[in-house]
Design an enzyme around this catalytic site. Structure first.
Site, mmCIF file in Angstrom:
data_model
loop_
_atom_site.group_PDB
_atom_site.id
_atom_site.type_symbol
_atom_site.label_atom_id
_atom_site.label_comp_id
_atom_site.label_asym_id
_atom_site.label_seq_id
_atom_site.Cartn_x
_atom_site.Cartn_y
_atom_site.Cartn_z
ATOM 1 N N GLY A 10 0.836 -1.187 0.000
ATOM 2 C CA GLY A 10 0.000 0.000 0.000
ATOM 3 C C GLY A 10 0.874 1.241 0.000
ATOM 4 N N CYS A 11 0.369 2.297 0.563
ATOM 5 C CA CYS A 11 1.094 3.564 0.611
ATOM 6 C C CYS A 11 2.367 3.407 1.438
ATOM 7 C CB CYS A 11 0.192 4.640 1.226
ATOM 8 S SG CYS A 11 1.016 6.236 1.395
#
Length: 175
Positions: A10-11
């Site tokens: 993810g981020c």
């Protein structure tokens, strides 16, 4: 013994925030890898057209924190069943992936993915691929959470992930 892993879940702000809380982690660098565009910018990676994932390179001392703990924290802080996304962050740049440097690392990563499959219901879709060229993300992405603790995304997304890892791996949290 100093070791480094390159991980995508993810981020990269969330991974960075989590790994900086663990004792034995000496460096976390946000960056990009896994794509075809040389020296990509954040804006280019966000289009999903570069093939790169947002990643962190985690450098740690195995005499302080075992490699398995680094990898189990990875599978704790994100949902490895989500293909090309984490929550509202959607696109191949947010995929779950582990990028290995040699056969021994590949085997460690596969064993960690198998452990994760025992914890998560459903199929774990984490990609395990050879590490290509690693590109450092822009300076403002490095240690983002510490520099922007009141930022909305950090409060809504990163803080719960940090807290989850802190609870599960309390004995490895920097004091």
């Amino acid at each position: 013994m100093t070791t480094s892993f390159v991980l995508a879940g993810g981020c990269f702000w969330c991974l960075d925030a989590v790994y900086r809380t663990l004792d034995g982690v000496s460096e976390v660098v946000s960056g990009y890898t896994g794509g075809t565009t040389p020296n990509p910018s954040y804006e280019a990676v966000c289009t999903g057209h570069t093939g790169h994932a947002e990643v962190v390179r985690v450098v740690f001392d195995e005499s302080v924190i075992p490699a398995d703990i680094i990898l189990d924290a990875f599978f704790t802080l994100h949902d490895p069943r989500q293909l090309n996304r984490q929550g509202n962050d959607v696109g191949t740049q947010y995929r779950s992936a582990m990028f290995y440097t040699d056969e021994a690392q590949r085997e460690l990563f596969e064993a960690a993915r198998e452990r994760a499959a025992d914890i998560w219901d459903g199929e774990v879709v984490t990609e395990i691929s050879p590490l290509g060229e690693f590109f450092d993300a822009e300076d403002y992405h490095q240690d983002f959470f510490a520099k922007n603790p009141g930022q909305g995304y950090c409060l809504a997304v990163a803080v719960p992930k940090v807290n989850k890892v802190r609870r599960r791996f309390a004995e490895y949290i920097v004091r």
